[in-house]
Design a protein around this motif. Structure first.
Motif, mmCIF file in Angstrom:
data_model
loop_
_atom_site.group_PDB
_atom_site.id
_atom_site.type_symbol
_atom_site.label_atom_id
_atom_site.label_comp_id
_atom_site.label_asym_id
_atom_site.label_seq_id
_atom_site.Cartn_x
_atom_site.Cartn_y
_atom_site.Cartn_z
ATOM 1 N N CYS A 1 -10.385 34.700 43.447
ATOM 2 C CA CYS A 1 -10.523 36.131 43.716
ATOM 3 C C CYS A 1 -10.137 36.467 45.153
ATOM 4 O O CYS A 1 -9.902 35.589 45.975
ATOM 5 C CB CYS A 1 -11.955 36.568 43.426
ATOM 6 S SG CYS A 1 -13.135 35.851 44.572
ATOM 7 N N LEU A 2 -10.104 37.754 45.417
ATOM 8 C CA LEU A 2 -9.673 38.235 46.737
ATOM 9 C C LEU A 2 -10.583 37.757 47.866
ATOM 10 O O LEU A 2 -10.101 37.407 48.946
ATOM 11 C CB LEU A 2 -9.619 39.769 46.701
ATOM 12 C CG LEU A 2 -9.164 40.493 47.961
ATOM 13 C CD1 LEU A 2 -7.761 40.058 48.383
ATOM 14 C CD2 LEU A 2 -9.197 42.004 47.736
ATOM 15 N N CYS A 3 -11.903 37.719 47.632
ATOM 16 C CA CYS A 3 -12.822 37.367 48.729
ATOM 17 C C CYS A 3 -13.037 35.871 48.867
ATOM 18 O O CYS A 3 -13.617 35.418 49.849
ATOM 19 C CB CYS A 3 -14.162 38.089 48.556
ATOM 20 S SG CYS A 3 -15.265 37.375 47.321
ATOM 21 N N GLY A 4 -12.612 35.089 47.873
ATOM 22 C CA GLY A 4 -12.748 33.639 47.957
ATOM 23 C C GLY A 4 -14.045 33.087 47.391
ATOM 24 O O GLY A 4 -14.249 31.871 47.398
ATOM 25 N N ALA A 5 -14.919 33.950 46.874
ATOM 26 C CA ALA A 5 -16.185 33.467 46.297
ATOM 27 C C ALA A 5 -15.968 32.673 45.022
ATOM 28 O O ALA A 5 -16.783 31.813 44.684
ATOM 29 C CB ALA A 5 -17.119 34.645 46.021
ATOM 30 N N CYS B 1 -15.030 39.007 39.798
ATOM 31 C CA CYS B 1 -15.882 38.605 40.920
ATOM 32 C C CYS B 1 -16.850 39.741 41.229
ATOM 33 O O CYS B 1 -16.428 40.868 41.498
ATOM 34 C CB CYS B 1 -15.035 38.282 42.133
ATOM 35 S SG CYS B 1 -16.058 37.953 43.600
ATOM 36 N N ALA C 1 -18.538 40.096 43.816
ATOM 37 C CA ALA C 1 -18.508 40.460 45.239
ATOM 38 C C ALA C 1 -17.323 41.346 45.588
ATOM 39 O O ALA C 1 -17.461 42.310 46.329
ATOM 40 C CB ALA C 1 -18.479 39.196 46.104
ATOM 41 N N CYS C 2 -16.140 41.038 45.044
ATOM 42 C CA CYS C 2 -14.940 41.783 45.452
ATOM 43 C C CYS C 2 -14.270 42.529 44.300
ATOM 44 O O CYS C 2 -13.367 43.323 44.536
ATOM 45 C CB CYS C 2 -13.933 40.854 46.134
ATOM 46 S SG CYS C 2 -13.143 39.677 45.032
#
Ligand SMILES: [Zn+2]
Ligand SMILES: [Zn+2]
Length: 140
Positions: free
Chosen positions: A13-17, A77, A79-80
């Motif tokens: 994902c974009l945020c890396g989580a 995700c 988060a993001c």
């Protein structure tokens, strides 16, 4: 021209989580113009690669799922918001992965367009790929 190899595909994902790995070749790769993909992504279409579920593993984090239809659920995700996977209970051993969440999306080559019945009128296709107005029986 498919330029996939049997190397591991990595993405996330974009945020890396969330990070994932895929081993092997996709069963098919489709640009989906359905209204659910449009809403879920905020984009005119989503490019999905279909794998068997055991080809994909999440190596960091896990998606959150939303039931987008009676049979379908979408993993993203929390988060993001990146759209990551789609699963349809009618195809229990398959999972679709968003090609553009992969680290190297250009290593795959789409096979066709689907659900062009709801293709946005300002999207003009000239890539020469087959297109299908819906998920009719003639879809590969
Ligand atoms: Zn994220
Ligand atoms: Zn769709």
């Amino acid at each position: 021209m498919p330029i996939e190899t049997d190397k591991v595909i990595r993405g996330g994902c974009l945020c890396g989580a969330i990070r994932y790995q895929i081993v092997g070749i996709a069963k098919s790769i489709a640009h989906c113009h359905c209204k659910l993909c449009q809403k879920a992504s905020g984009a005119p279409f989503v490019t999905w690669a279909t794998y068997t579920t055991n080809q994909l593993i999440f190596v960091k984090g896990k998606p959150t799922y939303f039931n987008s239809s009676a049979q379908g659920k979408r993993g993203f995700c929390s988060a993001c918001g990146t759209a990551l996977v789609f699963e349809n209970s009618d195809y229990y051993n398959e999972i679709d992965v968003t090609v553009c969440s992969m680290d190297c999306p250009d290593n795959l080559w789409p096979d066709y367009h689907i659900w062009t019945v709801s293709q946005r009128r300002w999207i003009h296709l000239n890539d020469g790929l087959p297109s299908y107005i819906d998920a009719g029986l003639d879809v590969p």
